[in-house]
Design an enzyme around this catalytic site. Structure first.
Site, PDB file in Angstrom:
ATOM      1  N   HIS A 136      -7.950 101.198   4.372  1.00  0.00           N
ATOM      2  CA  HIS A 136      -8.896 100.465   3.519  1.00  0.00           C
ATOM      3  C   HIS A 136      -8.995  98.999   3.951  1.00  0.00           C
ATOM      4  O   HIS A 136     -10.096  98.478   4.189  1.00  0.00           O
ATOM      5  CB  HIS A 136      -8.424 100.556   2.068  1.00  0.00           C
ATOM      6  CG  HIS A 136      -9.310  99.844   1.090  1.00  0.00           C
ATOM      7  ND1 HIS A 136     -10.261 100.482   0.341  1.00  0.00           N
ATOM      8  CD2 HIS A 136      -9.365  98.530   0.731  1.00  0.00           C
ATOM      9  CE1 HIS A 136     -10.880  99.600  -0.431  1.00  0.00           C
ATOM     10  NE2 HIS A 136     -10.347  98.404  -0.213  1.00  0.00           N
ATOM     11  N   GLU A 137      -7.847  98.345   4.079  1.00  0.00           N
ATOM     12  CA  GLU A 137      -7.861  96.928   4.464  1.00  0.00           C
ATOM     13  C   GLU A 137      -8.337  96.746   5.895  1.00  0.00           C
ATOM     14  O   GLU A 137      -8.986  95.745   6.224  1.00  0.00           O
ATOM     15  CB  GLU A 137      -6.479  96.314   4.255  1.00  0.00           C
ATOM     16  CG  GLU A 137      -5.945  96.386   2.827  1.00  0.00           C
ATOM     17  CD  GLU A 137      -6.900  95.842   1.780  1.00  0.00           C
ATOM     18  OE1 GLU A 137      -7.753  94.991   2.112  1.00  0.00           O
ATOM     19  OE2 GLU A 137      -6.806  96.279   0.618  1.00  0.00           O
TER      20      GLU A 137
ATOM     21  N   GLU B 183     -16.909  96.232   0.389  1.00  0.00           N
ATOM     22  CA  GLU B 183     -16.196  97.417  -0.071  1.00  0.00           C
ATOM     23  C   GLU B 183     -16.766  98.697   0.523  1.00  0.00           C
ATOM     24  O   GLU B 183     -16.042  99.684   0.696  1.00  0.00           O
ATOM     25  CB  GLU B 183     -16.210  97.485  -1.599  1.00  0.00           C
ATOM     26  CG  GLU B 183     -15.326  96.459  -2.277  1.00  0.00           C
ATOM     27  CD  GLU B 183     -13.862  96.579  -1.892  1.00  0.00           C
ATOM     28  OE1 GLU B 183     -13.397  97.707  -1.615  1.00  0.00           O
ATOM     29  OE2 GLU B 183     -13.175  95.546  -1.851  1.00  0.00           O
TER      30      GLU B 183
ATOM     31  N   HIS C 230     -12.021  96.493   5.825  1.00  0.00           N
ATOM     32  CA  HIS C 230     -12.429  95.116   5.539  1.00  0.00           C
ATOM     33  C   HIS C 230     -12.292  94.257   6.801  1.00  0.00           C
ATOM     34  O   HIS C 230     -13.165  93.444   7.117  1.00  0.00           O
ATOM     35  CB  HIS C 230     -11.538  94.519   4.441  1.00  0.00           C
ATOM     36  CG  HIS C 230     -11.878  94.954   3.057  1.00  0.00           C
ATOM     37  ND1 HIS C 230     -13.127  94.805   2.498  1.00  0.00           N
ATOM     38  CD2 HIS C 230     -11.111  95.531   2.087  1.00  0.00           C
ATOM     39  CE1 HIS C 230     -13.121  95.259   1.252  1.00  0.00           C
ATOM     40  NE2 HIS C 230     -11.908  95.704   0.984  1.00  0.00           N
TER      41      HIS C 230
END
Length: 504
Positions: free
Chosen positions: A268-269, A298, A272
């Site tokens: 997830h990070e 997101e 980003h």
């Protein structure tokens, strides 16, 4: 060089100066959440408060306002050009910032630092009342901020939301959330009635932290995060900080007996981070060198975490490596059983560990609570009870501890009111973008199964990342996909995936 070009160059120089100051604050904030000794919190609060004031002074200088006035009176800027976008978004930010007193900006920064450390301790000790005084301070300051920012006809909450999703309103978000909520409730009910219950205990076997870190780093690098321009560390709550060109910081957290937390948190990070690394370096400090909105941001993290990372093709590529990395935990586990476990759907307490189907319900709960907090319909002292009541209504289970309830997220301690809705918006944007990429690239499943993530990353770089704030979120979606925001692509994806998993 004509007068307009000269004024434009001066504006860009001023914007970059403010961005350099902000990047210094970002380093201090990253260090605060990763390596700062607990006793250093008060001094760090003073440092960040001073920096926030300096950034505010630079960003709101009368010279910047004069340059914007001059540039807006010129007529040579083409619509959707880099120059026009930079002027448009610089004006938007300048008008927001000049409404805020410097003293309030400094106090928000100071309290956010102290509040964060109080939250970390309160969460660890499961003591909501220890955090309550700081929540009360922060909500009071955010109400004051909203009052300063608000315009005629705008709700206090929408004034805060605009920082994260420019141009959005709570009414627009509710219109998007309502049909999504209805479809999710139906899907959750159908899954429950299927009687199929994956064995998730295999995910709580022993997964040594050092091996988790090695495996997560390898996966993040494989999907395209450049560790020559970034790093991964540990924090109480995972986050990504794009410090500046060539410097992007990711964090995660590990549990030796819960594989999904760190692995999918890192993906997830990294999503980003790939966005941050995809911004054009030459535009650093300008709107076109900054991400469109948090909803779009997101969409990138949720895409890599879920649409890629939790997909069957991904584990066709990675599962053998996972078994080699964690032989004690996975040697006797069939790939299909593992795939079903990581996609198990059932009500759970922790948002960041929630499945794709119930995740958006976590967001809707927070969206409703923080609107009530800002309007004054809910007082901070009543948050724990309101959270538990609403959570029980949404999920049919009641949080057993504050850490599994209202203390689980870092956002309110940091004053990030208006941030939560962007997660669900991101899921909807991600579904649109993934469909478009799948169509244009000739089928993502085969590429992912072969471990060929470059085509998707490059598509995202070209279609989304390199534009920065050239387009607002809805306009970007239209430019990339030809579509307007809808819950339908996300619901269709979920129904296909979970229909197959649960024989629906």
């Amino acid at each position: 060089m004509n007068a307009s070009q000269k004024a434009y160059d001066q504006l860009i120089a001023r914007l970059k100066q403010a961005a350099l100051l902000s990047s210094c604050s970002a380093i201090l904030e990253w260090d605060e959440q990763t390596y700062l000794p607990a006793d250093g919190a008060s001094h760090r609060a003073d440092q960040l408060s001073m920096m926030a004031g300096m950034v505010h002074q630079e960003a709101t200088s009368p010279e910047t306002g004069d340059l914007l006035n001059e540039l807006e009176s010129a007529s040579e800027w083409e619509e959707d050009s880099v120059e026009q976008a930079n002027i448009r978004e610089a004006r938007h930010e300048y008008d927001r910032m000049t409404k805020l007193p410097r003293q309030l900006v400094e106090e928000l920064s100071r309290v956010a630092t102290l509040s964060h450390h109080a939250w970390v301790k309160a969460r660890k000790e499961n003591q909501f009342n220890d955090f309550l005084p700081w929540l009360e301070k922060m909500i009071g300051l955010k109400r004051e901020q909203a009052a300063s920012l608000g315009s005629e006809g705008q709700t206090a909450y929408d004034a805060l939301l605009d920082e994260y999703e420019p141009g959005a309103t709570s009414e627009m978000i509710e219109q998007a959330f309502t049909p999504l909520r209805n479809e999710l409730v139906k899907l959750v009910s159908a899954i429950k009635e299927s009687g199929i219950v994956p064995d998730v205990s295999l995910l709580t076997r022993k997964y040594p932290v050092a091996k988790q870190r090695e495996f997560s780093l390898s996966a993040a690098e494989k999907i395209g995060f450049d560790f020559n321009a970034g790093r991964l560390d540990i924090a109480a709550h995972p986050f990504c900080s794009g410090i500046g060109p060539g410097d992007c910081r990711l964090t995660t957290r590990y549990d030796e007996h819960h594989f999904p937390g760190a692995f999918f948190g890192t993906l997830h990070e990294a999503g980003h981070g790939i966005y941050e690394q995809g911004l054009l370096k030459e535009y650093f400090g300008t709107p076109v060198g900054s991400s469109t909105s948090l909803g779009i941001h997101e969409s990138q993290s949720r895409m890599w975490e879920n649409l890629v990372g939790r997909s069957r093709p991904f584990w066709n590529c990675f599962y053998q490596s996972a078994q080699q990395q964690f032989p004690e935990a996975l040697a006797d586990v069939a790939q299909d059983d593992f795939y079903r476990a990581i996609n198990d759907v059932r009500p759970s307490y922790i948002r960041v560990e929630a499945d794709e189907v119930t995740y958006n319900l976590h967001i809707m709960l927070r969206f409703e609570l923080e609107q009530a907090l800002i309007s004054g319909d809910l007082q901070p002292a009543d948050v724990e009870a309101a959270w538990n009541e609403k959570f029980t209504s949404y999920f049919g289970i009641t949080p057993d501890t504050p850490a599994n309830g209202c203390l689980q997220d870092v956002h309110w301690s940091a004053g990030l009111i208006g941030y939560f809705p962007t997660y669900a918006l991101g899921n909807m944007y991600a579904a649109h973008f993934f469909n478009a990429a799948d169509s244009e690239l000739g089928g993502l499943d085969d590429l992912i199964a072969r471990g060929e993530f470059g085509p998707l990353k490059e598509w995202l770089n070209q279609k989304i990342h390199q534009h920065g704030k050239r387009y607002r979120a809805n306009r970007l979606l239209e430019v990339v996909t030809g579509e307007t925001l809808s819950h339908v692509p996300l619901v269709d994806q979920l129904n296909r995936k979970y229909g197959e998993l649960y024989n629906l």
